[in-house]
Scaffold this motif. Structure first.
Motif, PDB file in Angstrom:
ATOM      1  N   ASP A  11     -11.912   3.086  34.337  1.00 18.90           N
ATOM      2  CA  ASP A  11     -13.117   3.915  34.337  1.00 18.90           C
ATOM      3  C   ASP A  11     -12.811   5.249  33.655  1.00 18.90           C
ATOM      4  OD1 ASP A  11     -15.641   4.886  34.779  1.00 18.90           O
ATOM      5  OD2 ASP A  11     -15.358   5.276  36.915  1.00 18.90           O
ATOM      6  N   GLN A  12     -12.426   5.173  32.387  1.00 17.78           N
ATOM      7  CA  GLN A  12     -12.028   6.368  31.645  1.00 17.78           C
ATOM      8  C   GLN A  12     -13.237   6.942  30.893  1.00 17.78           C
ATOM      9  OE1 GLN A  12      -8.808   7.732  31.758  1.00 17.78           O
ATOM     10  NE2 GLN A  12      -8.595   6.251  33.408  1.00 17.78           N
ATOM     11  N   THR A  13     -14.227   7.421  31.653  1.00 15.24           N
ATOM     12  CA  THR A  13     -15.417   8.004  31.053  1.00 15.24           C
ATOM     13  C   THR A  13     -15.977   9.057  31.986  1.00 15.24           C
ATOM     14  OG1 THR A  13     -17.647   7.556  30.211  1.00 15.24           O
ATOM     15  CG2 THR A  13     -16.894   6.204  32.050  1.00 15.24           C
ATOM     16  N   ASP A  14     -16.633  10.050  31.396  1.00 17.06           N
ATOM     17  CA  ASP A  14     -17.331  11.062  32.188  1.00 17.06           C
ATOM     18  C   ASP A  14     -18.824  10.766  32.281  1.00 17.06           C
ATOM     19  OD1 ASP A  14     -15.003  12.456  32.661  1.00 17.06           O
ATOM     20  OD2 ASP A  14     -15.272  13.819  30.969  1.00 17.06           O
ATOM     21  N   GLU A  15     -19.262   9.672  31.640  1.00 17.20           N
ATOM     22  CA  GLU A  15     -20.679   9.306  31.678  1.00 17.20           C
ATOM     23  C   GLU A  15     -20.980   8.595  33.001  1.00 17.20           C
ATOM     24  OE1 GLU A  15     -23.971   6.508  29.382  1.00 17.20           O
ATOM     25  OE2 GLU A  15     -21.901   6.614  28.649  1.00 17.20           O
ATOM     26  N   LEU A  16     -21.843   9.196  33.807  1.00 17.77           N
ATOM     27  CA  LEU A  16     -22.189   8.617  35.102  1.00 17.77           C
ATOM     28  C   LEU A  16     -23.309   7.601  34.915  1.00 17.77           C
ATOM     29  CD1 LEU A  16     -22.132  11.856  37.282  1.00 17.77           C
ATOM     30  CD2 LEU A  16     -20.303  10.228  36.873  1.00 17.77           C
ATOM     31  N   ARG A  17     -23.059   6.360  35.321  1.00 15.40           N
ATOM     32  CA  ARG A  17     -24.043   5.300  35.123  1.00 15.40           C
ATOM     33  C   ARG A  17     -23.887   4.259  36.213  1.00 15.40           C
ATOM     34  NH1 ARG A  17     -23.677   0.564  32.472  1.00 15.40           N
ATOM     35  NH2 ARG A  17     -21.657   1.171  31.600  1.00 15.40           N
ATOM     36  N   LEU A  18     -25.005   3.841  36.793  1.00 17.26           N
ATOM     37  CA  LEU A  18     -25.017   2.796  37.815  1.00 17.26           C
ATOM     38  C   LEU A  18     -25.243   1.437  37.165  1.00 17.26           C
ATOM     39  CD1 LEU A  18     -27.301   4.651  40.373  1.00 17.26           C
ATOM     40  CD2 LEU A  18     -24.836   4.294  40.598  1.00 17.26           C
ATOM     41  N   THR A  19     -24.515   0.429  37.623  1.00 17.92           N
ATOM     42  CA  THR A  19     -24.720  -0.931  37.142  1.00 17.92           C
ATOM     43  C   THR A  19     -25.806  -1.603  37.987  1.00 17.92           C
ATOM     44  OG1 THR A  19     -22.998  -1.832  38.578  1.00 17.92           O
ATOM     45  CG2 THR A  19     -22.317  -1.064  36.405  1.00 17.92           C
ATOM     46  N   PRO A  20     -26.396  -2.713  37.510  1.00 12.97           N
ATOM     47  CA  PRO A  20     -27.476  -3.363  38.262  1.00 12.97           C
ATOM     48  C   PRO A  20     -27.015  -3.866  39.621  1.00 12.97           C
ATOM     49  CG  PRO A  20     -27.475  -4.097  35.974  1.00 12.97           C
ATOM     50  CD  PRO A  20     -26.210  -3.314  36.168  1.00 12.97           C
ATOM     51  N   LEU A  21     -27.846  -3.656  40.631  1.00 10.63           N
ATOM     52  CA  LEU A  21     -27.513  -4.082  41.992  1.00 10.63           C
ATOM     53  C   LEU A  21     -27.614  -5.589  42.181  1.00 10.63           C
ATOM     54  CD1 LEU A  21     -29.116  -1.199  44.055  1.00 10.63           C
ATOM     55  CD2 LEU A  21     -26.736  -1.935  44.178  1.00 10.63           C
ATOM     56  N   ARG A  22     -28.175  -6.283  41.222  1.00  6.85           N
ATOM     57  CA  ARG A  22     -28.221  -7.743  41.360  1.00  6.85           C
ATOM     58  C   ARG A  22     -26.826  -8.367  41.347  1.00  6.85           C
ATOM     59  NH1 ARG A  22     -30.393  -6.740  36.235  1.00  6.85           N
ATOM     60  NH2 ARG A  22     -29.059  -7.364  34.476  1.00  6.85           N
ATOM     61  N   GLY A  23     -25.812  -7.561  41.016  1.00  9.11           N
ATOM     62  CA  GLY A  23     -24.444  -8.068  41.024  1.00  9.11           C
ATOM     63  C   GLY A  23     -23.778  -8.057  42.383  1.00  9.11           C
ATOM     64  N   THR A  24     -24.470  -7.606  43.434  1.00  5.55           N
ATOM     65  CA  THR A  24     -23.853  -7.570  44.764  1.00  5.55           C
ATOM     66  C   THR A  24     -23.554  -8.981  45.266  1.00  5.55           C
ATOM     67  OG1 THR A  24     -26.035  -7.518  45.826  1.00  5.55           O
ATOM     68  CG2 THR A  24     -24.963  -5.399  45.418  1.00  5.55           C
ATOM     69  N   ARG A  25     -22.474  -9.079  46.039  1.00  3.56           N
ATOM     70  CA  ARG A  25     -22.111 -10.364  46.649  1.00  3.56           C
ATOM     71  C   ARG A  25     -22.075 -10.190  48.163  1.00  3.56           C
ATOM     72  NH1 ARG A  25     -17.585 -13.431  42.903  1.00  3.56           N
ATOM     73  NH2 ARG A  25     -18.821 -13.407  40.968  1.00  3.56           N
TER      74      ARG A  25
END
Length: 208
Positions: A11-25
């Motif tokens: 996670d070598q980035t300063d860009e804050l971004r959420l991934t889709p929650l449909r990936g939850t298990r």
């Protein structure tokens, strides 16, 4: 406040971004309790960690334990219903969780509690969020972890087989169903070198 965090290699980035929650298990724990897990839900989590360390008004608490008053082994902050959160991405996270779980939960996530575990000596003992409605109703508590991974342990209330989930660097866990009533969770002290971690706990109104 200054601290040293060994950043994630993934996670070598300063860009804050959420991934889709449909990936939850989802994992069923038993007795109507379950957890959803989404590793790396937030990219740029190490950058958010640094911002929160410096900008959140952390407070140290003391509490009565048996016959003495002791330091709570972590720093705390709390944002009530309607209070502005310390970073816009946390508002985005709360809104995304409210939308994703709207059908199951039936109400939005409203509050945010933050815990700052400075090193392996900081911890939280076995407990369930049973102050308020969590003592008698099914509910959800969603935890976003930033900083170094620490183990979150879960076990049936009163003892039993322990479920272990290391959380950090933007990971999400949601505890749902009867989890707060029938299970307990903890972040134990660590004898090995442990980096700093902040957990952000989103809860509905009336759940603590």
């Amino acid at each position: 406040m200054s601290t040293h965090l060994q950043g994630s290699l993934f996670d070598q980035t300063d860009e804050l971004r959420l991934t889709p929650l449909r990936g939850t298990r989802r994992t069923a724990l038993g007795d109507g309790a379950w957890i959803d897990l989404l590793p790396g839900w937030l990219t740029g989590a190490d950058a958010l960690f640094a911002r929160l360390v410096d900008e959140v008004p952390w407070r140290a608490e003391r509490r009565q334990m048996y016959e003495q008053v002791v330091d709570v082994p972590r720093l705390l902050a709390y944002y009530g219903d309607g209070a502005p959160l310390p970073h816009p991405v946390l508002d985005e996270a709360r809104d995304a969780l409210s939308a994703h779980y709207a059908e199951e939960l039936g109400e939005p996530f409203a509050t945010a509690g933050l815990c700052y575990y400075r090193d392996g000596r900081d911890s939280v003992a076995w407990h369930g969020d049973r102050i308020g409605r969590g003592a008698r109703e099914d509910t959800m508590v969603a935890i976003l972890s930033v900083g170094a991974p620490r183990d979150l342990l879960l076990r049936p209330r009163g003892g039993g087989n322990v479920v272990r989930r290391p959380l950090g660097h933007g990971d999400l866990i949601v505890m749902g169903g009867s989890c707060q009533r029938t299970w307990e969770h903890a972040v134990p002290k660590s004898a090995r070198a442990a980096g700093p971690r902040i957990s952000v706990q989103f809860r509905p109104r009336g759940v603590n």
